[in-house]
Design an enzyme around this catalytic site. Structure first.
Site, PDB file in Angstrom:
ATOM      1  N   ASP A 647       0.825  -1.206   0.000  1.00  0.00           N
ATOM      2  CA  ASP A 647       0.000   0.000   0.000  1.00  0.00           C
ATOM      3  C   ASP A 647       0.857   1.253   0.000  1.00  0.00           C
ATOM      4  O   ASP A 647       1.895   1.308   0.674  1.00  0.00           O
ATOM      5  CB  ASP A 647      -0.916   0.034   1.232  1.00  0.00           C
ATOM      6  CG  ASP A 647      -1.867  -1.154   1.273  1.00  0.00           C
ATOM      7  OD1 ASP A 647      -1.977  -1.844   0.244  1.00  0.00           O
ATOM      8  OD2 ASP A 647      -2.474  -1.402   2.328  1.00  0.00           O
ATOM      9  N   LYS A 722      -6.254  11.333  11.591  1.00  0.00           N
ATOM     10  CA  LYS A 722      -5.922  10.525  10.416  1.00  0.00           C
ATOM     11  C   LYS A 722      -6.846  10.796   9.238  1.00  0.00           C
ATOM     12  O   LYS A 722      -6.379  11.037   8.107  1.00  0.00           O
ATOM     13  CB  LYS A 722      -5.959   9.028  10.775  1.00  0.00           C
ATOM     14  CG  LYS A 722      -5.618   8.144   9.579  1.00  0.00           C
ATOM     15  CD  LYS A 722      -5.579   6.674   9.942  1.00  0.00           C
ATOM     16  CE  LYS A 722      -5.260   5.829   8.713  1.00  0.00           C
ATOM     17  NZ  LYS A 722      -5.197   4.393   9.020  1.00  0.00           N
ATOM     18  N   ASP A 879      -4.547   2.584  -4.705  1.00  0.00           N
ATOM     19  CA  ASP A 879      -3.138   2.724  -4.328  1.00  0.00           C
ATOM     20  C   ASP A 879      -2.665   1.526  -3.515  1.00  0.00           C
ATOM     21  O   ASP A 879      -1.712   1.621  -2.751  1.00  0.00           O
ATOM     22  CB  ASP A 879      -2.923   4.011  -3.536  1.00  0.00           C
ATOM     23  CG  ASP A 879      -3.733   4.048  -2.239  1.00  0.00           C
ATOM     24  OD1 ASP A 879      -4.611   3.181  -2.072  1.00  0.00           O
ATOM     25  OD2 ASP A 879      -3.495   4.928  -1.402  1.00  0.00           O
TER      26      ASP A 879
END
Length: 946
Positions: A647, A722, A879
């Protein structure tokens, strides 16, 4: 002379040796015999050949012959004669070799014939699944009806299927009557020509299954769906079935194009002879092949919903007194919903189709009886060759999800096919990856689900209890009870919706469980990101979906693969372990081996260590794979089917750092080599905490933020910031960031006062966005430049357009929509039509994130193509790139090389040049200045993708 042996393949026999003997030369003096020739035998594969006889010492090697012919004459001596035994031996050996080769070739031919026969069988099943789903369901209901009439007894059916059987006959008859009426009418309704295109029984099945699917997919779990949404979905399903039927006929009739050309010629002839009515009829028949449009779909869907309302009924269980009449009532109602405030937004009043509570209660067991379109394919998808050419064999498939936006569709169709070669190739590679159900993990999921769920991320099957009304009629207590009751009911509706979604996923897993393998055809959104076309169970989904899927083809782990499997397990366990270095992750796994073995052997009734993981079912799959390998006689040779993920580290910011050659940003997101992975979320959290702690020490009388900082200071952590950091690169607004932080603070549950929660959230949002701006100044500059360019283009009433690095044309679809009313047989409905005016603010705000998404999709496509050329089995989710464990090192090198290749292009300069060519009268600002980061450092960065 010895027999000459040649290397050969299993499919091509070797050339025959030339068995010609030399005549004896003249006498020569005795010399020492030459040493025996060194003979290298080629590898014979799987063939079992008899051993060759040892060469005679007096045989000639070609080098010996050369030396002999160049030696002095007085050194010659007589060469002894050879007997005929060696020739016979050589001839027998050649014959046996030829026979063995022929047997081997025949085995290969038989395998190829079996493979082709298997492919034909799977293709036939796939064609039937795509073309006969509705017809099979209709035939099943007719068969049940015949059984009921013959036996005069209702068969034992699941609850929901019994509802379908009860609704099928009256709905089918109502549709058939309406079709007959429309055929006889001289002036027909607008929906009539579409209603007559399919048989009544097939239309009835489509209506029932689509309505139930919409109701059980409702996010709020209320068992209702807006009329306009249901009508559009049902009308679209009928259109797709009709277009699929036409496509099927076209595939089976090679003369279709010739017939269409003849029809066009006939129409022109009728127009020249002024027979306009006849020409109009022919044209109308041809128009049935074209897209119907939203208005036609909605009018047909509304009429079919009206027929369903009049035909579908439910009956209460038989708990009534013998004298009472049966309680039969409509299964669906047409209801006006009053305005409500939901998630801070006002929902206007609107009409919905609401199901009876008896139908609603059966939703959780409905999924296995509802037809699910676009299931995974049993054979590889058709290769993409155009906008609507590729994907499924007969189901309508489009390379891009345009959602009716004409500009994007025209852009795709207008570019030459050569320009889209990489896009087509990447989608074909993603679609050709073969998957299967991980049966051991699926068994665990089914066991936990049958026991009520509630663990390992599965939703609980039981509702939360409703609060009881207070005994005292105190107004404040009653008001609190009402709010608690409302909140509990809302939670139960959401739990119900989650249970329906889980049941849909498990239904697909059950259907595909016994298949040797299946495939997911992919298409794109308008930015170029790839998605599987199947909506429920795919590797794009939740931990449950990813845990029950694995590669159908396995590969031996090897030494590096075993290490990557351990690292993957540590990443899926999470809890901070994913932030360790590779050595730290390997040490963590070694220390947990006993728990890992127990999880693999007794996943439900053991210690259940895996349940505490952040991604429990993916962690369990890794535990099982690792346990099998370590317990085998040779762990390196153990075959693994598990896809290993690599990732990106906050991938959006990685692209911005590479665009701006920003060294500080590159260090923060692992573009620069480091001993351990940099964690941007922890870094931002630390900066926020420093600011908040400093404010908390100030005097509240002089600093209004001091009191808020004292409430917040002990709650700042990585999780708080986050989501905001992750979405900041994609254009999150201040309001959106505040809502994200508010939700995190609510989860902590330390602030109960709503006003204080709002004020603290606003303060935390400001500090977080400021910290981001300081750390990624280059990214902010690029985002501002992109926004300015977009605003200039949109001010000319033009959408922002650009071409991605892989050649995909991208058009932002944001326009101002116009509402208009249409009259249907059920009610007047408000529809939205794309207007001519551009939505300037949306064009500007959406351009930076959309542009970055087009770059990350280009990187993924370039990596997919390179991995295919290297022989790797590649899967990707934006991604996150996946391959077998043994191939991770090779893919890591490939994806880094492709990233360097991508950013070796002058991307921003090319974008500016494209804008200037499209809008020569506009003066765009120059590209933002770049830093001194060398993008080639990515090649040696261990934690760039990890």
């Amino acid at each position: 002379m010895p027999l000459l042996l040649y290397p050969f393949s299993a499919c091509v026999p070797p050339p025959r040796a030339l068995l010609r003997r030399l005549s004896p030369p003249p006498p020569m003096a005795a010399v020492a015999p030459p040493p025996p020739a060194v003979r290298i035998l080629p590898s014979m594969g799987a063939l079992d050949l008899p051993p060759l006889p040892p060469p005679a010492t007096d045989d000639f090697h070609w080098l010996d012959l050369f030396a002999f012919l160049n030696s002095p004459a007085d050194t010659y001596h007589q060469i002894p004669q050879q007997g005929g035994e060696e020739e016979e031996l050589e001839a027998g050996l050649e014959l046996e070799l030829e026979l063995e080769l022929e047997r081997h070739a025949e085995v290969e031919r038989q395998r190829e014939r079996a493979r082709k026969a298997q492919h034909r069988r799977l293709r036939q099943r796939q064609v039937k699944a795509e073309t006969e789903a509705w017809a099979r369901a209709a035939e099943e209901y007719r068969e049940i009806e015949r059984e009921m009439l013959d036996r005069r007894l209702a068969p034992a059916l699941p609850y929901v299927k019994s509802l379908f059987v009860g609704w099928f006959e009256p709905l089918r008859d109502a549709i058939a009557r309406d079709q007959d009426v429309q055929r006889r009418k001289r002036v027909k309704h607008v929906y009539a020509k579409y209603l007559l295109l399919l048989p009544a029984d097939k239309v009835a099945v489509i209506v029932m299954h689509k309505m139930m699917g919409l109701l059980m997919s409702s996010k709020d779990g209320t068992g209702s769906v807006r009329v306009v949404q249901a009508a559009h979905c049902i009308g679209e399903a009928v259109e797709r079935e009709k277009s699929r039927k036409k496509k099927d006929q076209g595939e089976n009739d090679p003369a279709l194009e010739k017939e269409q050309a003849k029809c066009r010629k006939h129409v022109k002839s009728l127009v020249r002879r002024r027979k306009m009515s006849d020409a109009q009829k022919l044209v109308q028949q041809e128009l049935e092949l074209e897209e119907w449009g939203t208005e036609a779909q909605v009018k047909l869907g509304t009429r079919l919903i009206e027929l369903l309302l009049d035909s579908a009924f439910v009956q209460s269980p038989a708990d009534q007194t013998p004298d009472s009449s049966p309680d039969i009532r409509p299964a669906f109602k047409h209801v006006l919903r009053q305005p409500i405030i939901e998630n801070g937004r006002l929902k206007k009043k609107h009409w919905v189709i609401e199901c009876d509570h008896l139908v609603h209660e059966g939703f959780e067991s409905t999924a296995r009886h509802v037809d699910i379109p676009y299931l995974p394919m049993l054979v590889p998808p058709k290769k993409w060759k155009g906008y609507d050419k590729g994907g499924h064999l007969f189901l309508p498939s489009y390379i891009m999800r345009t959602h009716g936006v004409k500009d994007q569709k025209d852009a795709i169709k207008s570019v030459p096919r050569k320009q889209l070669r990489k896009v087509f190739e990447a989608l074909d590679i993603l679609g050709s990856t073969k998957w299967r159900v991980n049966r051991r993990v699926h068994d665990v999921v089914e066991t936990i689900w049958s026991r009520g769920g509630g663990i390992a991320g599965l939703v609980d099957k039981t509702n939360i209890p409703l609060p009881e009304r207070p005994e005292l009629e105190d107004p404040d207590e009653v008001q609190k009870w009402k709010w608690s009751l409302k909140k509990a009911k809302k939670t139960n509706r959401e739990l119900h919706a989650e249970r329906c979604d889980t049941e849909l996923k498990l239904s697909v897993a059950r259907k595909m469980r016994e298949e040797d393998g299946f495939y997911y055809p992919h298409n794109l959104d308008f930015r170029g990101r790839a998605y599987p076309m199947h909506p429920h169970l795919s590797h794009l989904g939740s931990d449950l979906c990813r845990g029950v899927l694995e590669y159908a083809e396995g590969r031996p782990l090897g030494k590096s693969g075993l290490c990557w499997l351990k690292i993957h397990l540590a990443n899926k366990y999470g809890g901070g372990v994913e932030k360790l270095s590779h050595e730290g992750k390997l040490a963590f796994v070694e220390n947990q081996l006993l728990d890992i073995f127990d999880s693999a052997a007794n996943p439900v009734d053991g210690n259940c260590w895996w349940i505490n993981a952040e991604d429990p079912f993916q962690c369990l799959a890794a535990c099982m794979d690792l346990s099998d390998a370590l317990k085998s006689s040779s762990p390196y040779r153990a075959v693994s089917h598990l896809p290993i993920h690599q990732d990106g580290s906050c991938n959006g910011l990685q692209h911005y750092a590479a665009l701006g050659r920003d060294y500080m940003g590159a260090v923060a997101v692992n573009l620069v080599p480091g001993e351990k992975p940099a964690d941007i979320y922890s870094e931002i959290a630390a900066r926020v905490h420093d600011v908040v702690r400093g404010d908390s020490l100030k005097d509240p009388a002089t600093n209004p933020n001091a009191s808020l900082a004292r409430v917040l200071v002990d709650q700042v952590d990585r999780k708080l910031v986050k989501q905001t950091v992750m979405t900041s690169v994609y254009g999150v607004t201040y309001i959106g960031a505040r809502q994200q932080i508010t939700k995190r603070l609510q989860e902590k549950g330390l602030i109960t006062d709503d006003k204080l929660l709002y004020d603290v959230s606003c303060y935390a949002t400001r500090v977080t966005l400021d910290a981001l701006g300081q750390m990624f100044q280059s990214a902010r500059g690029i985002m501002a430049w992109l926004g300015d360019c977009a605003k200039m283009i949109a001010s000319k009433n033009q959408p922002v357009k650009w071409t991605s690095p892989v050649g995909l044309p991208v058009v932002q679809p944001y326009k101002k929509y116009k509402n208009y009313m249409i009259r249907t047989s059920l009610q007047c409905l408000a529809l939205r039509r794309e207007g001519d005016a551009i939505a300037i603010h949306r064009q500007k705000a959406a351009f930076p994130p959309n542009f970055v998404h087009s770059l990350d999709s280009s990187h993924m496509m370039m990596t997919a193509i390179a991995c295919k050329e290297a022989g790797l089995h590649f899967a990707g989710v934006h991604d996150s790139f996946w391959v077998h464990a043994c191939d991770v090192d090779q893919m890591n090198q490939i994806l880094r090389e492709q990233f360097v290749e991508l950013y070796s292009m002058p991307i921003l300069e090319n974008l500016l040049e494209e804008f200037q060519k499209s809008f020569p009268t506009l003066e765009f600002p120059p590209c933002p200045p770049q830093g001194n980061f060398d993008v080639r450092e990515v090649l040696t960065s261990t934690y760039f993708f990890n």
